[in-house]
Each structure stands twice: as structure tokens, then as C-alpha cells.
Design a protein around this motif. Structure first.
Motif, PDB file in Angstrom:
ATOM      1  N   ARG A 142      49.881  81.671 -81.184  1.00 20.48           N
ATOM      2  CA  ARG A 142      48.529  81.461 -80.650  1.00 20.48           C
ATOM      3  C   ARG A 142      48.248  82.411 -79.490  1.00 20.48           C
ATOM      4  NH1 ARG A 142      46.596  79.835 -76.494  1.00 20.48           N
ATOM      5  NH2 ARG A 142      48.634  79.196 -75.679  1.00 20.48           N
ATOM      6  N   ALA A 143      49.232  82.598 -78.598  1.00 16.57           N
ATOM      7  CA  ALA A 143      49.031  83.473 -77.443  1.00 16.57           C
ATOM      8  C   ALA A 143      48.789  84.917 -77.875  1.00 16.57           C
ATOM      9  CB  ALA A 143      50.247  83.388 -76.517  1.00 16.57           C
ATOM     10  N   VAL A 144      49.517  85.389 -78.878  1.00 16.80           N
ATOM     11  CA  VAL A 144      49.326  86.752 -79.371  1.00 16.80           C
ATOM     12  C   VAL A 144      47.955  86.900 -80.009  1.00 16.80           C
ATOM     13  CG1 VAL A 144      50.107  88.422 -81.096  1.00 16.80           C
ATOM     14  CG2 VAL A 144      51.780  87.263 -79.645  1.00 16.80           C
ATOM     15  N   MET A 145      47.533  85.910 -80.793  1.00 21.04           N
ATOM     16  CA  MET A 145      46.203  85.962 -81.398  1.00 21.04           C
ATOM     17  C   MET A 145      45.124  86.014 -80.328  1.00 21.04           C
ATOM     18  SD  MET A 145      46.636  83.361 -84.663  1.00 21.04           S
ATOM     19  CE  MET A 145      44.907  83.472 -85.140  1.00 21.04           C
ATOM     20  N   ASP A 146      45.280  85.221 -79.276  1.00 19.63           N
ATOM     21  CA  ASP A 146      44.301  85.246 -78.179  1.00 19.63           C
ATOM     22  C   ASP A 146      44.286  86.605 -77.498  1.00 19.63           C
ATOM     23  OD1 ASP A 146      43.683  82.627 -78.698  1.00 19.63           O
ATOM     24  OD2 ASP A 146      44.870  81.790 -77.044  1.00 19.63           O
ATOM     25  N   ALA A 147      45.473  87.209 -77.309  1.00 25.44           N
ATOM     26  CA  ALA A 147      45.569  88.485 -76.604  1.00 25.44           C
ATOM     27  C   ALA A 147      44.865  89.600 -77.356  1.00 25.44           C
ATOM     28  CB  ALA A 147      47.025  88.835 -76.362  1.00 25.44           C
ATOM     29  N   VAL A 148      44.906  89.565 -78.688  1.00 21.11           N
ATOM     30  CA  VAL A 148      44.275  90.634 -79.474  1.00 21.11           C
ATOM     31  C   VAL A 148      42.838  90.288 -79.850  1.00 21.11           C
ATOM     32  CG1 VAL A 148      46.492  91.375 -80.396  1.00 21.11           C
ATOM     33  CG2 VAL A 148      45.118  89.744 -81.697  1.00 21.11           C
ATOM     34  N   GLY A 149      42.388  89.100 -79.458  1.00 24.71           N
ATOM     35  CA  GLY A 149      41.004  88.725 -79.687  1.00 24.71           C
ATOM     36  C   GLY A 149      40.680  88.311 -81.106  1.00 24.71           C
TER      37      GLY A 149
ATOM     38  N   LYS B 146      40.218  85.209 -83.673  1.00 26.27           N
ATOM     39  CA  LYS B 146      40.066  83.754 -83.737  1.00 26.27           C
ATOM     40  C   LYS B 146      40.703  83.174 -84.994  1.00 26.27           C
ATOM     41  CE  LYS B 146      35.798  83.606 -81.014  1.00 26.27           C
ATOM     42  NZ  LYS B 146      34.366  83.177 -80.996  1.00 26.27           N
ATOM     43  N   ARG B 147      40.809  84.010 -86.018  1.00 31.07           N
ATOM     44  CA  ARG B 147      41.318  83.513 -87.305  1.00 31.07           C
ATOM     45  C   ARG B 147      42.068  84.647 -88.001  1.00 31.07           C
ATOM     46  NH1 ARG B 147      38.896  81.703 -92.512  1.00 31.07           N
ATOM     47  NH2 ARG B 147      39.745  79.632 -92.964  1.00 31.07           N
ATOM     48  N   ALA B 148      43.253  84.356 -88.507  1.00 32.96           N
ATOM     49  CA  ALA B 148      44.067  85.408 -89.129  1.00 32.96           C
ATOM     50  C   ALA B 148      44.911  84.833 -90.247  1.00 32.96           C
ATOM     51  CB  ALA B 148      44.971  86.062 -88.079  1.00 32.96           C
ATOM     52  N   ALA B 149      45.308  85.726 -91.150  1.00 30.94           N
ATOM     53  CA  ALA B 149      46.302  85.355 -92.158  1.00 30.94           C
ATOM     54  C   ALA B 149      47.662  85.371 -91.468  1.00 30.94           C
ATOM     55  CB  ALA B 149      46.280  86.352 -93.311  1.00 30.94           C
ATOM     56  N   ILE B 150      48.459  84.347 -91.718  1.00 33.08           N
ATOM     57  CA  ILE B 150      49.781  84.242 -91.108  1.00 33.08           C
ATOM     58  C   ILE B 150      50.821  84.577 -92.166  1.00 33.08           C
ATOM     59  CG2 ILE B 150      51.386  82.796 -89.833  1.00 33.08           C
ATOM     60  CD1 ILE B 150      48.750  83.288 -88.387  1.00 33.08           C
ATOM     61  N   PHE B 151      51.510  85.688 -91.942  1.00 33.50           N
ATOM     62  CA  PHE B 151      52.550  86.154 -92.864  1.00 33.50           C
ATOM     63  C   PHE B 151      53.905  85.860 -92.240  1.00 33.50           C
ATOM     64  CE2 PHE B 151      54.887  90.251 -94.266  1.00 33.50           C
ATOM     65  CZ  PHE B 151      55.573  89.551 -95.253  1.00 33.50           C
ATOM     66  N   ALA B 152      54.712  85.048 -92.917  1.00 33.34           N
ATOM     67  CA  ALA B 152      56.006  84.645 -92.373  1.00 33.34           C
ATOM     68  C   ALA B 152      57.083  84.856 -93.418  1.00 33.34           C
ATOM     69  CB  ALA B 152      55.970  83.178 -91.946  1.00 33.34           C
ATOM     70  N   ALA B 153      58.270  85.224 -92.942  1.00 32.00           N
ATOM     71  CA  ALA B 153      59.404  85.459 -93.828  1.00 32.00           C
ATOM     72  C   ALA B 153      60.590  84.619 -93.376  1.00 32.00           C
ATOM     73  CB  ALA B 153      59.786  86.946 -93.836  1.00 32.00           C
ATOM     74  N   SER B 154      61.343  84.119 -94.354  1.00 31.09           N
ATOM     75  CA  SER B 154      62.603  83.428 -94.116  1.00 31.09           C
ATOM     76  C   SER B 154      62.420  82.207 -93.222  1.00 31.09           C
ATOM     77  CB  SER B 154      63.620  84.408 -93.541  1.00 31.09           C
ATOM     78  OG  SER B 154      64.900  83.848 -93.531  1.00 31.09           O
ATOM     79  N   GLU B 155      63.194  82.124 -92.115  1.00 29.39           N
ATOM     80  CA  GLU B 155      63.167  80.926 -91.297  1.00 29.39           C
ATOM     81  C   GLU B 155      61.873  80.785 -90.502  1.00 29.39           C
ATOM     82  OE1 GLU B 155      63.383  80.948 -87.800  1.00 29.39           O
ATOM     83  OE2 GLU B 155      63.681  83.107 -87.558  1.00 29.39           O
ATOM     84  N   ALA B 156      61.008  81.806 -90.492  1.00 24.14           N
ATOM     85  CA  ALA B 156      59.704  81.688 -89.840  1.00 24.14           C
ATOM     86  C   ALA B 156      58.715  80.914 -90.694  1.00 24.14           C
ATOM     87  CB  ALA B 156      59.144  83.077 -89.525  1.00 24.14           C
ATOM     88  N   VAL B 157      59.041  80.699 -91.974  1.00 21.79           N
ATOM     89  CA  VAL B 157      58.122  79.997 -92.880  1.00 21.79           C
ATOM     90  C   VAL B 157      57.768  78.592 -92.370  1.00 21.79           C
ATOM     91  CG1 VAL B 157      57.973  78.942 -95.183  1.00 21.79           C
ATOM     92  CG2 VAL B 157      58.606  81.350 -94.945  1.00 21.79           C
ATOM     93  N   PRO B 158      58.738  77.757 -91.969  1.00 18.18           N
ATOM     94  CA  PRO B 158      58.354  76.430 -91.453  1.00 18.18           C
ATOM     95  C   PRO B 158      57.431  76.500 -90.235  1.00 18.18           C
ATOM     96  CG  PRO B 158      60.692  76.480 -91.955  1.00 18.18           C
ATOM     97  CD  PRO B 158      60.206  77.888 -92.049  1.00 18.18           C
ATOM     98  N   ILE B 159      57.646  77.496 -89.368  1.00 17.84           N
ATOM     99  CA  ILE B 159      56.784  77.638 -88.190  1.00 17.84           C
ATOM    100  C   ILE B 159      55.358  77.982 -88.619  1.00 17.84           C
ATOM    101  CG2 ILE B 159      56.420  78.917 -86.049  1.00 17.84           C
ATOM    102  CD1 ILE B 159      58.865  77.012 -86.095  1.00 17.84           C
ATOM    103  N   ALA B 160      55.224  78.878 -89.600  1.00 14.45           N
ATOM    104  CA  ALA B 160      53.895  79.234 -90.100  1.00 14.45           C
ATOM    105  C   ALA B 160      53.213  78.025 -90.729  1.00 14.45           C
ATOM    106  CB  ALA B 160      54.013  80.369 -91.115  1.00 14.45           C
ATOM    107  N   ILE B 161      53.975  77.216 -91.437  1.00 17.53           N
ATOM    108  CA  ILE B 161      53.419  76.004 -92.051  1.00 17.53           C
ATOM    109  C   ILE B 161      52.946  75.034 -90.969  1.00 17.53           C
ATOM    110  CG2 ILE B 161      54.056  73.938 -93.369  1.00 17.53           C
ATOM    111  CD1 ILE B 161      55.836  75.787 -95.083  1.00 17.53           C
TER     112      ILE B 161
END
Length: 542
Positions: A91-98, A100-115
């Protein structure tokens, strides 16, 4: 900073944690890459296939790369990161780049975090793009696909002793772990991404992740992609996700790599592009300089007719087995064995010529005479195959070879100057379908060093080259595959520097492997290793 890496910026997340990120591309879709495992946004760009992967994403999206807290260029922490904190990093990175809405691409153990992020912030999640993931990362009676506690313990133990030399390459990129430069990149990647203790903490922390209960609540369009023979994360994990996330699109691809930009990198980008934009674009094929070898059995039709189909088939299988043994010994790559010949590629022309000699000598015991043709040129990479005009030239050169002759193009002859190989000028010819006149040369085997063939030793070398990578036992038990390769070269009398050059490794990495070999075998010097190899490869013990 890594070569060609975009500028790195920092976002401030909860508890004043600084999260590193990069932004590149100008497509109309914003895409945030939540990295797997450990990462370093600068080091990614030193890996050509990763840079290729990200640049392809950037052709249709504005891409935001990030290092999660505790890894890479983000703040290194001594505490265990909670799922909420990791979501806050996104969320902080999305706010920093301005955005409001983005596709979240996650691989491996980052998948649960994206979910978790998609379920918590559905208004900020345009799409979920999941590669090689699982809903739960510890074993359970009703969830058999995760790694066992024993395997996690083994991985953590390996990291404490092998972190830095690139041990993760064989775990996540088995299809190319032994390719030139890959081992060195993984060495830098590991050291620059986390400490051994940091990696252990992250790995054990992942075992607590379990998002199965929230899967039915996902409202975001979801794409799930997984390799069917992924050697690190079982494909059952993504199959489970696909059946429990409402409306998810599931794509299963062929392959073994867990690394998102590995053998299926282009396919994954194409699936993401089509999912986000409704269409996919075909890119220009990658190219590589290679030496191609074509061999052909002389008078094979007459021989087959005299033997009959069944006997000929068995004899041909023996021929192919002998050819494959030589290819393994000379680092050749089999591309096709259709008909009664072989099509292979090599990363060096002198090695290719010597392999052709070894093939001709080894199949003679079956009563075969072969002709061979070689050419070096730029080839197109089409999946695991090679194509292009250089391949056609190689085939045409082989067609001009006389029985028992090894014929090469002028390009090959020029590239092996100083190798000790000698040639006879065969004059210029026209090659069907290829413009211009081509000068060909026949190898003078009487004036060239012969390929030394030790069948017992060669069988072991072939086993080493063809064994599965990773921390498993190699063909020279109890050594791993890489240790087996190093031990064979030690037995040949090569120095650490020479071994490093032969295997495309850092000299320091070779030194470490030699230490491991001596420790495993209980030896104190290299001469003992040579004696042990000699015993292993002798006819009485092989």
C-alpha cells in the motif's frame, strides 16, 4: 547500481520502515510486482532473462518493482514481518507512486500476501496475477502439497552453510542452473538480498501463512499460472487456488522452473498481457551464437532393409545412446534425433568438432559410418529449439560431406584457429536455399589431435551432466551434482582457476566446493580425490 536498472526510490510504510521500489514503463495498466523469496531491485537487472521479462511487462504496463521489508534495498529488520505489515508495504509503495488501483503480480510465497491484499483492499486491486503459489505453506492432512517440516528445516540448514555460493539456483531454476553465468548471478543475488539468518527467518515465517479460508471472498479478476512439474512448489497448490477463487482463470504450462522469468517467462508475460489487455503480442525471437552439428548414417536405408524394422530400431537406439553419451561429455545439446542422424548445438566450435570425431569413433563399433557437417552462426531461440538460416546452412554443409567426413563451413574453420585442428580445402559450393558461394573445409583427422575416449570415465561424466541439480545426491555418491563435476576436473589435474573457467563459476565458489568434497570424503588433499575418482570409474567398480 546495477547496469540499466531504473532509479530506486523509497516509500515509508508503517513504523517508519523504508521500502525500496522502482517504476518503469508507460502502459495504461499499473502493475505492482510483489517479489518472492528474497529480492534486490537492482540485482534483478543483472540477470538478462529477468531484465527481458520486466521490459516485456513494461511494453503494456507501468511496472512497480519493490523489495519487501527485511530484504534487498529495503530496511533490514530483526523482527518477524507480519502479513499486515507486508500488505502495508504494498500500500505504501502504491501511495508513493500515485496509483489508486493496480494489478498485483505475485510469485511463490508472495501469493498469499497478494491474496490478503486483494481481500482487504478490493477497491485498490484491479487484478490478481499469481505464479507458482500456494494457499498454505505448511503441511496439513487436508492439504498435501506444501513442503514438509523436515524439508523446511533442511533448506534452512543449507542456507546457513551454503548461502552465497548460489545454492538456490538449482531449487528454483533447474532447467538452466548450470548455464554460463547463472551460478555467479545467484551468488550475488543471495548475498545482496538477505543474510543467511534473514533468509531463515523469512522461510520459517512463511510456514505460518494460510489463506484458504478467505479464497471464496476474492472478488478481483484472478489469473493463476503454474508449471506442471515445478520442482520447488507442487502444482497442486495452484490447482487448489484455481478451484477455490471464484471465476479464476487457470493456466498450466509445461516445465520445471519455479523462477517466474525462467523457461516459461515469455509465456507468463503473454498470459498476463492477454488477461489485462485482451490481446497478446508476439515478440521477435531471441538469438544466440551457436555451433550446430548435423550427422547422418551412411547407407542407412540399405542397412535397415537388410536387418528388418525391429532389428534396425534396436540398432538405431544403440546409436542414439552412444551419440547422447558423447554430447553429454562435450557439453552438446541434443535438439533432434529424427530419422537416422542427430542435430545438436554447442557453445564452442572446437568442442563441437571434437564431439563429431568422438561420435564417429564410438558408433563405428556398431558398424556405422557417419558423415557430419558443422556451421557457426546466429540462431533463433524458439522455446528449447534453435532455428534460422544458420541451422539451414549447417544441414546443407552436412549434405555435402562424403562418407566418414567431417565437413565445416569457413566460419567454423576461422573460429578454431590455434586449436590444433587441421583442415583440407574442399572449395566453394552453392548451398540450396542459401544465397552466395560457401567455402567448405574437411577436417584432417590425421593432422588433428584425436578425441581421447575413456568409456568408463565417459559414462560417469555423462551421468554427472544429465543428473538432476540441487542438493540431492549426485552420481558420485555422496557428492552432489556440482561437486561431482568439480571432483572429476580435480582428478584431471585442473587448478581451481581452470575449473572455474570450465564451469563458468567464481574461483571462490570452486574453492568452497573443493572444501566440501574433501570434508564429505574425509580426505585432506586433491591427490586422494583423484585416486577415489580413478577407483570409482575403473571397470571393476563402475
Amino acid at each position: 547500481m546495477a547496469v540499466n536498472a531504473p532509479q530506486t526510490h523509497y516509500a515509508t510504510a508503517e513504523k517508519s520502515v523504508h521500502v525500496a521500489y522502482q517504476v518503469f514503463g508507460s502502459g495504461r495498466h499499473d502493475l505492482v510486482f510483489v517479489p518472492p523469496f528474497v529480492s534486490n531491485v537492482d540485482i534483478w537487472w543483472e540477470l538478462p532473462m529477468a531484465a527481458h521479462f520486466f521490459n516485456r511487462l513494461a511494453s503494456f504496463a507501468r511496472v512497480i518493482l519493490m523489495d519487501k521489508r527485511g530484504t534487498g534495498l529495503s530496511d533490514r529488520l530483526s523482527t518477524v514481518e507480519t502479513p499486515e505489515e507486508r500488505m502495508d508495504d504494498v500500500r505504501a509503495v502504491m501511495d508513493a507512486v500515485g496509483t489508486k488501483r493496480a494489478a498485483i503480480f505475485a510469485a511463490s510465497e508472495a501469493v498469499p500476501i497478494a491474496i490478503l491484499f486483494a481481500a482487504t483492499y478490493p477497491e485498490r486491486t484491479a487484478a490478481l496475477l499469481l505464479w507458482g503459489g500456494m494457499a498454505r505453506w505448511s503441511p496439513a492432512p487436508d492439504y498435501p502439497w506444501s513442503l514438509t517440516d523436515e524439508m523446511y528445516t533442511k533448506i534452512v540448514e543449507l542456507s546457513s552453510s551454503q548461502w552465497g555460493p548460489g545454492f538456490s539456483a538449482s531449487l528454483v531454476y533447474p532447467s538452466g542452473a548450470d548455464e554460463p553465468g547463472i551460478g555467479d548471478w545467484f551468488c550475488r543475488y543471495e548475498r545482496a538480498s538477505a543474510s543467511p539468518g534473514g533468509f531463515a527467518r523469512i522461510t520459517l515465517n512463511n510456514t505460518a501463512l494460510d489463506v484458504r479460508s478467505i479464497l471464496p471472498s476474492i472478488q478481483t479478476p484472478t489469473l493463476i499460472v503454474h508449471a506442471d512439474n515445478d520442482t520447488f512448489v507442487h502444482v497442486g497448490g495452484s490447482r487448489y487456488l484455481a478451484t477455490h477463487v471464484p471465476g479464476a482463470k487457470y493456466v498450466e504450462v509445461s516445465g520445471t522452473d519455479h523462477l517466474f522469468c525462467g523457461e516459461n517467462g515469455d509465456r507468463l508475460v503473454e498470459e498476463i498481457e492477454e488477461f489485462l489487455t485482451g490481446s497478446r503480442h508476439v515478440t521477435e525471437p531471441d538469438r544466440v551464437l551457436a555451433t550446430v552439428l548435423f550427422t547422418d548414417i551412411v547407407n542407412s536405408t540399405e542397412r535397415a532393409a537388410s536387418l528388418g524394422d525391429e532389428a534396425w530400431k534396436k540398432l538405431l537406439e544403440q546409436h542414439h545412446a552412444l551419440v547422447r553419451r558423447q554430447l553429454a561429455s562435450f557439453r552438446g545439446r541434443e535438439l533432434d534425433t529424427a530419422g537416422d542422424g542427430v542435430f545438436a548445438s554447442f557453445d564452442g566450435p572446437a568442442r563441437a568438432i571434437r564431439c563429431a570425431c568422438a561420435i564417429a569413433d564410438s558408433v563405428r563399433e556398431l558398424g556405422f559410418t557417419v558423415r557430419a557437417g558443422l556451421h557457426t552462426g546466429e540462431c533463433q531461440i524458439l522455446g528449447k529449439k534453435l532455428a534460422g538460416i544458420a541451422v539451414h546452412i549447417g544441414a546443407r554443409v552436412a549434405g555435402h560431406a562424403a562418407p566418414g567426413e567431417i565437413l565445416v563451413s569457413g566460419t567454423v574453420r576461422d573460429l578454431v584457429a590455434g586449436s590444433g585442428l587441421r583442415f583440407r580445402d574442399r572449395g566453394t559450393v552453392s548451398l540450396k536455399g542459401v544465397s552466395g558461394e560457401w567455402r567448405l573445409y574437411a577436417l584432417d583427422r590425421n593432422g588433428s589431435p584425436a578425441a581421447v575416449i575413456d568409456p568408463q570415465r565417459q559414462a560417469f561424466q555423462a551421468a554427472v551432466e544429465q543428473s538432476v541439480g540441487g542438493p540431492q545426491t549426485g552420481p558420485l555418491t555422496p557428492l552432489s551434482k556440482r561437486e561431482s563435476q568439480v571432483a572429476l576436473l580435480v582428478a584431471d589435474g585442473l587448478t581451481n582457476r581452470q575449473i572455474a573457467g570450465r564451469l563458468f563459476l567464481a574461483e571462490r565458489t570452486v574453492e568452497w566446493h573443493v572444501e566440501q568434497i574433501l570434508a564429505k570424503l574425509g580426505f585432506t588433499n586433491r591427490a586422494q580425490v583423484a585416486s577415489w575418482i580413478s577407483h570409482k570409474t575403473s571397470p571393476s567398480t563402475a
